[in-house]
Scaffold this motif. Sequence first.
Motif, PDB file in Angstrom:
ATOM      1  N   ASP A   1       4.926  16.687   7.154  1.00 16.28           N
ATOM      2  CA  ASP A   1       5.147  15.254   7.416  1.00 16.28           C
ATOM      3  C   ASP A   1       5.266  14.990   8.913  1.00 16.28           C
ATOM      4  O   ASP A   1       4.743  14.008   9.435  1.00 16.28           O
ATOM      5  CB  ASP A   1       6.442  14.782   6.729  1.00 16.28           C
ATOM      6  CG  ASP A   1       6.295  14.719   5.214  1.00 16.28           C
ATOM      7  OD1 ASP A   1       5.151  14.811   4.727  1.00 16.28           O
ATOM      8  OD2 ASP A   1       7.333  14.589   4.526  1.00 16.28           O
ATOM      9  N   ARG A   2       5.971  15.881   9.576  1.00  7.24           N
ATOM     10  CA  ARG A   2       6.182  15.678  11.010  1.00  7.24           C
ATOM     11  C   ARG A   2       4.871  15.771  11.777  1.00  7.24           C
ATOM     12  O   ARG A   2       4.646  15.010  12.731  1.00  7.24           O
ATOM     13  CB  ARG A   2       7.174  16.713  11.542  1.00  7.24           C
ATOM     14  CG  ARG A   2       7.534  16.424  12.981  1.00  7.24           C
ATOM     15  CD  ARG A   2       8.596  17.338  13.509  1.00  7.24           C
ATOM     16  NE  ARG A   2       8.863  17.005  14.893  1.00  7.24           N
ATOM     17  CZ  ARG A   2       9.368  17.845  15.773  1.00  7.24           C
ATOM     18  NH1 ARG A   2       9.674  19.082  15.400  1.00  7.24           N
ATOM     19  NH2 ARG A   2       9.576  17.478  17.018  1.00  7.24           N
ATOM     20  N   VAL A   3       4.005  16.681  11.388  1.00  7.48           N
ATOM     21  CA  VAL A   3       2.727  16.835  12.096  1.00  7.48           C
ATOM     22  C   VAL A   3       1.917  15.536  11.982  1.00  7.48           C
ATOM     23  O   VAL A   3       1.292  15.097  12.953  1.00  7.48           O
ATOM     24  CB  VAL A   3       1.953  18.067  11.578  1.00  7.48           C
ATOM     25  CG1 VAL A   3       0.557  18.122  12.187  1.00  7.48           C
ATOM     26  CG2 VAL A   3       2.717  19.352  11.901  1.00  7.48           C
ATOM     27  N   LYS A   4       1.972  14.900  10.808  1.00 10.55           N
ATOM     28  CA  LYS A   4       1.272  13.606  10.652  1.00 10.55           C
ATOM     29  C   LYS A   4       1.859  12.556  11.600  1.00 10.55           C
ATOM     30  O   LYS A   4       1.125  11.789  12.226  1.00 10.55           O
ATOM     31  CB  LYS A   4       1.378  13.122   9.201  1.00 10.55           C
ATOM     32  CG  LYS A   4       0.413  13.859   8.280  1.00 10.55           C
ATOM     33  CD  LYS A   4       0.507  13.313   6.853  1.00 10.55           C
ATOM     34  CE  LYS A   4       0.062  14.372   5.850  1.00 10.55           C
ATOM     35  NZ  LYS A   4       0.987  14.532   4.712  1.00 10.55           N
TER      36      LYS A   4
ATOM     37  N   ALA B   1      -0.008  10.586  14.819  1.00  8.86           N
ATOM     38  CA  ALA B   1      -0.010   9.120  14.971  1.00  8.86           C
ATOM     39  C   ALA B   1       0.585   8.715  16.319  1.00  8.86           C
ATOM     40  O   ALA B   1       0.053   7.837  17.003  1.00  8.86           O
ATOM     41  CB  ALA B   1       0.773   8.481  13.821  1.00  8.86           C
ATOM     42  N   THR B   2       1.670   9.372  16.703  1.00  2.49           N
ATOM     43  CA  THR B   2       2.319   9.060  17.989  1.00  2.49           C
ATOM     44  C   THR B   2       1.349   9.294  19.145  1.00  2.49           C
ATOM     45  O   THR B   2       1.195   8.446  20.029  1.00  2.49           O
ATOM     46  CB  THR B   2       3.562   9.957  18.186  1.00  2.49           C
ATOM     47  OG1 THR B   2       4.485   9.668  17.143  1.00  2.49           O
ATOM     48  CG2 THR B   2       4.220   9.713  19.536  1.00  2.49           C
ATOM     49  N   LEU B   3       0.689  10.438  19.139  1.00  3.09           N
ATOM     50  CA  LEU B   3      -0.214  10.771  20.247  1.00  3.09           C
ATOM     51  C   LEU B   3      -1.453   9.882  20.229  1.00  3.09           C
ATOM     52  O   LEU B   3      -1.935   9.466  21.281  1.00  3.09           O
ATOM     53  CB  LEU B   3      -0.593  12.252  20.187  1.00  3.09           C
ATOM     54  CG  LEU B   3       0.565  13.218  20.496  1.00  3.09           C
ATOM     55  CD1 LEU B   3       0.148  14.662  20.225  1.00  3.09           C
ATOM     56  CD2 LEU B   3       1.049  13.062  21.943  1.00  3.09           C
ATOM     57  N   ALA B   4      -1.935   9.561  19.030  1.00  3.34           N
ATOM     58  CA  ALA B   4      -3.124   8.700  18.923  1.00  3.34           C
ATOM     59  C   ALA B   4      -2.849   7.314  19.491  1.00  3.34           C
ATOM     60  O   ALA B   4      -3.741   6.669  20.027  1.00  3.34           O
ATOM     61  CB  ALA B   4      -3.574   8.604  17.471  1.00  3.34           C
ATOM     62  N   SER B   5      -1.600   6.858  19.405  1.00  4.12           N
ATOM     63  CA  SER B   5      -1.269   5.528  19.936  1.00  4.12           C
ATOM     64  C   SER B   5      -0.782   5.596  21.378  1.00  4.12           C
ATOM     65  O   SER B   5      -0.259   4.616  21.912  1.00  4.12           O
ATOM     66  CB  SER B   5      -0.225   4.847  19.039  1.00  4.12           C
ATOM     67  OG  SER B   5       0.994   5.561  19.109  1.00  4.12           O
TER      68      SER B   5
ATOM     69  N   ALA C   1       2.225  22.120  17.051  1.00  6.67           N
ATOM     70  CA  ALA C   1       2.184  21.684  15.649  1.00  6.67           C
ATOM     71  C   ALA C   1       1.139  22.475  14.861  1.00  6.67           C
ATOM     72  O   ALA C   1       1.393  22.943  13.749  1.00  6.67           O
ATOM     73  CB  ALA C   1       1.888  20.193  15.577  1.00  6.67           C
ATOM     74  N   LYS C   2      -0.042  22.641  15.460  1.00  6.50           N
ATOM     75  CA  LYS C   2      -1.105  23.391  14.775  1.00  6.50           C
ATOM     76  C   LYS C   2      -0.661  24.825  14.529  1.00  6.50           C
ATOM     77  O   LYS C   2      -0.914  25.397  13.467  1.00  6.50           O
ATOM     78  CB  LYS C   2      -2.389  23.374  15.616  1.00  6.50           C
ATOM     79  CG  LYS C   2      -3.086  22.028  15.605  1.00  6.50           C
ATOM     80  CD  LYS C   2      -4.336  22.024  16.487  1.00  6.50           C
ATOM     81  CE  LYS C   2      -4.992  20.648  16.451  1.00  6.50           C
ATOM     82  NZ  LYS C   2      -5.722  20.370  17.688  1.00  6.50           N
ATOM     83  N   PHE C   3      -0.004  25.396  15.518  1.00  3.86           N
ATOM     84  CA  PHE C   3       0.491  26.765  15.374  1.00  3.86           C
ATOM     85  C   PHE C   3       1.593  26.830  14.305  1.00  3.86           C
ATOM     86  O   PHE C   3       1.594  27.737  13.447  1.00  3.86           O
ATOM     87  CB  PHE C   3       1.019  27.291  16.702  1.00  3.86           C
ATOM     88  CG  PHE C   3       1.689  28.624  16.568  1.00  3.86           C
ATOM     89  CD1 PHE C   3       0.934  29.770  16.360  1.00  3.86           C
ATOM     90  CD2 PHE C   3       3.068  28.731  16.612  1.00  3.86           C
ATOM     91  CE1 PHE C   3       1.543  31.013  16.200  1.00  3.86           C
ATOM     92  CE2 PHE C   3       3.688  29.966  16.457  1.00  3.86           C
ATOM     93  CZ  PHE C   3       2.925  31.109  16.250  1.00  3.86           C
ATOM     94  N   ALA C   4       2.521  25.888  14.332  1.00  3.15           N
ATOM     95  CA  ALA C   4       3.655  25.910  13.393  1.00  3.15           C
ATOM     96  C   ALA C   4       3.168  25.937  11.944  1.00  3.15           C
ATOM     97  O   ALA C   4       3.736  26.627  11.090  1.00  3.15           O
ATOM     98  CB  ALA C   4       4.559  24.704  13.635  1.00  3.15           C
TER      99      ALA C   4
END
Length: 256
Positions: free
Chosen positions: A194-197, A201-205, A179-182
């Motif tokens: 939007d997807r990176v946000k 959130a997905t990974l944080a949870s 994501a950071k690279f994209a």
Amino acid sequence: MANLEIELFRCRSDNFGVLLHDPESGKTASIDAPEEQPILDALTRRGWTLTDIFTTHHHQDHVEANLALKARFNAEITGPKNEADKIPGIGFAFGDGGQFSFAGHPVEVIETPGHTAGHICYYLPQDRLLFAADTLFALGCGRLFERGPRDMWQSLLNLRKLPDDTVVYFGHEYTMSNAKFALTIDPQNAALRDRVKEIEATLASGGHTAPTTIGVERATNPFLRADDAGIRKHLGMEGAEDWEVFAEIRARKDKF
Ligand code: ZN
Ligand code: FE
């Protein structure tokens, strides 16, 4: 025909394991066999018995548990024709266009040379499922170990043309780095931002970023977007061939 059930889990350092189960016949396939114990745990959790392994490519982190699982369950191993000699315990080999059925569900083999020379993906058209392993990741693609960018770009195009609602399981949880690279390649893409946000959130949870869909990847994954005008302009490659733009994106990711 009943819907197939799926159990997704993490194993090794960053691999995904996936079990595919048909409730009518009881058949259960492991997509690759990265590590024995987490696969056994997943089978126990669901009360399923392994009958098949669908191998995508020969790397150790995808075949390590083949022989142990074959010995334990007498599981049938299906794998890639063009590297069959490197797949432990292989019983059935398929190349591009190969077709077979899993508990009555049609399975089509799509050969995707690039990451390895013989890498295959498993596509279930009626179930709208794709197992892409190390060819296509969420916002990424596999490193080019055995074939060049021209071949890999064609492989990715062959996946991109599948229906947008195809659900895609993939081999590794590399999504945050991807994501950071994209964002460095496609900074103007609002769908990507939007997807990176969402991914954060997905990974944080504690969630997984798999599965994804072909439609989401087509809109946001820079490795599927080498023919996008905005990306080509951003890279100063308006006049280049699509595969050359793909090669540049892949080379930048290798150094990222
Ligand atoms: Zn691999
Ligand atoms: Fe891998």
